[in-house]
Structures are given as structure tokens and as C-alpha cells.
Motif scaffolding. Structure first.
Motif, PDB file in Angstrom:
ATOM      1  N   ASP A   1     -19.710  -1.092  10.966  1.00 24.95           N
ATOM      2  CA  ASP A   1     -20.619  -2.219  11.763  1.00 24.95           C
ATOM      3  C   ASP A   1     -19.989  -3.264  11.581  1.00 24.95           C
ATOM      4  N   ASP A   2     -20.423  -4.561  12.096  1.00 23.36           N
ATOM      5  CA  ASP A   2     -19.764  -5.742  11.988  1.00 23.36           C
ATOM      6  C   ASP A   2     -19.819  -6.248  10.342  1.00 23.36           C
ATOM      7  N   LEU A   3     -21.124  -6.206   9.952  1.00 16.35           N
ATOM      8  CA  LEU A   3     -21.337  -6.378   8.300  1.00 16.35           C
ATOM      9  C   LEU A   3     -20.333  -5.519   7.615  1.00 16.35           C
ATOM     10  N   SER A   4     -20.226  -4.302   7.802  1.00 15.53           N
ATOM     11  CA  SER A   4     -19.231  -3.452   6.903  1.00 15.53           C
ATOM     12  C   SER A   4     -18.153  -3.879   7.381  1.00 15.53           C
ATOM     13  N   MET A   5     -17.418  -4.340   8.318  1.00 12.16           N
ATOM     14  CA  MET A   5     -16.153  -4.839   8.580  1.00 12.16           C
ATOM     15  C   MET A   5     -15.790  -5.982   7.685  1.00 12.16           C
ATOM     16  N   HIS A   6     -16.777  -6.740   7.505  1.00 13.56           N
ATOM     17  CA  HIS A   6     -16.703  -8.032   6.913  1.00 13.56           C
ATOM     18  C   HIS A   6     -16.608  -7.684   5.487  1.00 13.56           C
ATOM     19  N   LEU A   7     -17.512  -6.936   4.959  1.00 12.85           N
ATOM     20  CA  LEU A   7     -17.404  -6.369   3.429  1.00 12.85           C
ATOM     21  C   LEU A   7     -15.997  -5.995   3.057  1.00 12.85           C
ATOM     22  N   VAL A   8     -15.435  -5.115   4.017  1.00 10.83           N
ATOM     23  CA  VAL A   8     -14.147  -4.391   3.617  1.00 10.83           C
ATOM     24  C   VAL A   8     -13.046  -5.581   3.766  1.00 10.83           C
ATOM     25  N   TYR A   9     -12.978  -6.409   4.630  1.00  7.26           N
ATOM     26  CA  TYR A   9     -11.942  -7.536   4.752  1.00  7.26           C
ATOM     27  C   TYR A   9     -12.220  -8.255   3.494  1.00  7.26           C
ATOM     28  N   GLU A  10     -13.464  -8.885   3.015  1.00  9.33           N
ATOM     29  CA  GLU A  10     -13.618  -9.409   1.696  1.00  9.33           C
ATOM     30  C   GLU A  10     -12.848  -8.667   0.766  1.00  9.33           C
ATOM     31  N   ILE A  11     -13.052  -7.391   0.445  1.00  8.99           N
ATOM     32  CA  ILE A  11     -12.568  -6.531  -0.690  1.00  8.99           C
ATOM     33  C   ILE A  11     -11.018  -6.584  -0.440  1.00  8.99           C
ATOM     34  N   TYR A  12     -10.590  -6.379   0.740  1.00  7.81           N
ATOM     35  CA  TYR A  12      -9.225  -5.856   1.121  1.00  7.81           C
ATOM     36  C   TYR A  12      -8.539  -6.403   1.857  1.00  7.81           C
ATOM     37  N   LYS A  13      -8.602  -8.049   1.781  1.00 11.74           N
ATOM     38  CA  LYS A  13      -7.917  -8.707   2.840  1.00 11.74           C
ATOM     39  C   LYS A  13      -6.359  -8.653   2.368  1.00 11.74           C
ATOM     40  N   ARG A  14      -5.926  -8.743   1.044  1.00 11.22           N
ATOM     41  CA  ARG A  14      -4.673  -8.674   0.991  1.00 11.22           C
ATOM     42  C   ARG A  14      -3.910  -7.340   1.145  1.00 11.22           C
ATOM     43  N   ASP A  15      -4.581  -6.273   1.453  1.00 10.97           N
ATOM     44  CA  ASP A  15      -4.234  -5.186   1.464  1.00 10.97           C
ATOM     45  C   ASP A  15      -3.709  -5.034   3.168  1.00 10.97           C
ATOM     46  N   PHE A  16      -4.971  -5.518   3.899  1.00 12.27           N
ATOM     47  CA  PHE A  16      -4.714  -5.643   5.217  1.00 12.27           C
ATOM     48  C   PHE A  16      -3.431  -6.552   5.683  1.00 12.27           C
ATOM     49  N   ASN A  17      -3.222  -7.763   5.120  1.00 14.81           N
ATOM     50  CA  ASN A  17      -2.245  -8.592   5.545  1.00 14.81           C
ATOM     51  C   ASN A  17      -0.678  -8.161   5.110  1.00 14.81           C
ATOM     52  N   LEU A  18      -0.736  -7.792   3.643  1.00 19.32           N
ATOM     53  CA  LEU A  18       0.525  -7.488   3.062  1.00 19.32           C
ATOM     54  C   LEU A  18       1.123  -6.042   3.621  1.00 19.32           C
ATOM     55  N   PHE A  19       0.365  -5.021   3.903  1.00 22.51           N
ATOM     56  CA  PHE A  19       0.795  -3.471   4.346  1.00 22.51           C
ATOM     57  C   PHE A  19       0.715  -3.464   6.026  1.00 22.51           C
ATOM     58  N   LYS A  20       0.397  -4.485   6.621  1.00 19.72           N
ATOM     59  CA  LYS A  20       0.013  -4.549   8.094  1.00 19.72           C
ATOM     60  C   LYS A  20      -0.816  -3.702   8.740  1.00 19.72           C
ATOM     61  N   TYR A  21      -1.858  -3.648   8.173  1.00 21.66           N
ATOM     62  CA  TYR A  21      -2.851  -2.678   8.889  1.00 21.66           C
ATOM     63  C   TYR A  21      -3.912  -3.535   9.609  1.00 21.66           C
ATOM     64  N   ASP A  22      -4.552  -2.916  10.739  1.00 17.45           N
ATOM     65  CA  ASP A  22      -5.414  -3.676  11.724  1.00 17.45           C
ATOM     66  C   ASP A  22      -6.901  -3.695  11.236  1.00 17.45           C
TER      67      ASP A  22
END
Length: 272
Positions: free
Chosen positions: A227-248
Motif C-alpha cells: 500500500d502507500d505506506l509500504s511503498m514509502h518504507l520500501v523507498y526509504e530503505i532501497y532508494k539507491r537501488d531503485f535509482n542506480l539499477f533503474k527500477y520503477d
């Protein structure tokens, strides 16, 4: 510090930085086969011979020498943070491990007590609310990563960029970073770039998913767990992973990368 999590073929044809939950069993078996013409009989993580591993003391000198001189083709493999953390939950938290016990002994009782997580009973086979339990596990994962409480983060859910960076910080350089989601294409690029002692037909290689069957089957599509909260938690933990490895980050239903990995950017941002 050295090169923790680094494996190398005995022939020194290739060097691989292991990232847990990112096709590491299959990659290890491919490396083993490329030297010996057969697969390791068992889980490749248990192999003490036939493959150089940083965890084996006699392997440390040849790995250090090779990586620091960039003698061989070096690569790693990454995965979408949404599917990786889900996989960790079902395998490590809900699943019975190959020794017949729960992962890390008292970890699951701690999660049941402190975070109200359910894991499907003693054998992991009972029905339970997977979505509610997973979201509570996410809170725990965030607590371990942000505050190292109630324990240090585990390698299976600590950020991919953290694993990838130790190789760079200590003097290594990647020639290729492949995506688990486009595994055959990426692994073919690796094999095309090197000479292996034994020929290898990638199309004939089975998938060595050593965590398969450990835990309950995922009952819902990936996006239902976030959900919205879970997505924010995931982004908080894995922000660099999303950005560097080009995930959505915006769409948990899209496991595929959205652009090309920039190796120069990865080396610059993870080499500090």
C-alpha cells in the motif's frame, strides 16, 4: 575489509560479487560448470572446493590479486527491490530452511512477539494473512536497516547497493551488472565476453532456486502487498537501488527495469 561475498572460478575466467536473493545459486552453478563440465551436487553455497570464495581462506589471496589488478571479467546481478524483499519474507521468515529449522533460530519468535507477524504455523503450511504479516515484516526490516534494532540488518534484505559497493570501495571494477529479470540476456553477455574451460549452453542451464519450496506460496500479485505506506518504507530503505539499477518505484506491479544501468554512475556513487 577485502572482498566479502566475492566468488571466482578456479580458472579465473570470471569474478562475481554475490548479492543474496538475486539468482546467486544459478550464477554459482554456471561458474562451477564452466570450469568442471558438471554442476556441484548440492547447494552451491555449501561448496568448499571447485570455486574460489572469499569466505574460504585459501581463496582470499587469488581473489584479491585478481580483483585489484582487474585481471578477469567482473560482474554482479541485481533485482527489483519489491520482489526481492517479498522473496526474503517468504523464504527466510515463513520458510523452513534446508537444515530443517527456522532461519536464524530465535528470529521468527522475536518477530511474532514484537511485530505480531504470522508465518503459517510450525511448518509454514497453514493459512495466514500474508499481506498484513508482510507489511509488519517491512517495519522490522526498516528498523534493522535504519537503527540496527532489534538486530543488525540481514544480508537477504539489506540494500543491494550496499553489497555491490564493497567490491568497488576496496578496489574492484564491474564490467557488467545484470538484472535478474533479464537473466539470460545478461548472463549471455557475460559468457560472450570470456573464454571458459568447458563449453556452456545457457538455454540448457536449469534454474537453481535453492529457496524454492522453503515457505508458503505467494497468494497475491506483488502489488497487493504494497500500500502507500509500504511503498514509502520500501523507498526509504532501497532508494539507491531503485535509482542506480533503474527500477520503477511508482509501480510495484512492474518488475522490469525502466532504463539502462550506467556503470560509471554506479562506480562514482558507490565508490565513496
Amino acid at each position: 575489509m577485502g572482498f566479502p561475498g566475492t566468488w571466482m572460478t578456479e580458472s579465473e575466467s570470471m569474478v562475481y560479487r554475490v548479492v543474496p536473493k538475486c539468482a546467486c545459486s544459478t550464477i554459482g552453478q554456471i561458474m562451477y560448470y564452466s570450469d568442471h563440465g558438471e554442476f556441484f551436487d548440492g547447494d552451491i553455497h555449501d561448496a568448499k572446493t571447485g570455486l574460489h570464495k572469499w569466505a574460504l581462506e585459501p581463496s582470499q589471496e587469488p581473489i584479491s590479486r585478481n580483483v585489484q589488478n582487474h585481471t578477469s571479467y567482473s560482474f554482479t546481478c541485481v533485482r527489483n527491490p519489491y520482489t526481492r524483499i517479498l522473496s526474503s519474507f517468504f523464504d527466510k521468515i515463513c520458510g523452513i530452511q534446508r537444515n530443517g529449522k527456522r532461519y536464524r533460530g530465535n528470529l521468527v519468535p522475536l518477530l511474532i512477539q514484537k511485530y505480531g507477524i504470522e508465518v503459517g504455523g510450525e511448518d509454514g503450511k497453514q493459512e495466514f494473512d500474508q499481506i498484513a504479516s508482510f507489511r509488519r515484516f517491512l517495519l522490522f526490516a526498516r528498523d534493522t536497516i535504519r537503527w540496527r534494532r532489534p538486530m543488525d540488518p540481514d544480508i537477504h534484505w539489506s540494500a543491494i547497493s550496499g553489497h555491490v559497493s564493497t567490491f568497488i570501495v576496496n578496489g574492484g571494477k564491474y564490467d557488467k551488472i545484470i538484472w535478474t529479470e533479464a537473466f539470460n540476456d545478461g548472463m549471455r553477455d557475460v559468457l560472450d565476453a570470456i573464454e571458459t574451460p568447458k563449453p556452456l549452453d545457457l538455454a540448457q542451464i536449469p534454474r537453481f532456486n535453492e529457496s524454492e519450496g522453503h515457505g508458503p506460496k505467494r497468494a497475491h500479485p506483488v502489488e497487493d502487498y504494497f500500500d502507500d505506506l509500504s511503498m514509502h518504507l520500501v523507498y526509504e530503505i532501497y532508494k539507491r537501488d531503485f535509482n542506480l539499477f533503474k527500477y520503477d518505484f511508482e509501480n510495484p506491479a512492474n518488475k522490469m527495469p525502466t532504463g539502462q544501468i550506467d556503470l560509471d554512475e554506479v562506480h562514482a556513487k558507490l565508490g565513496d
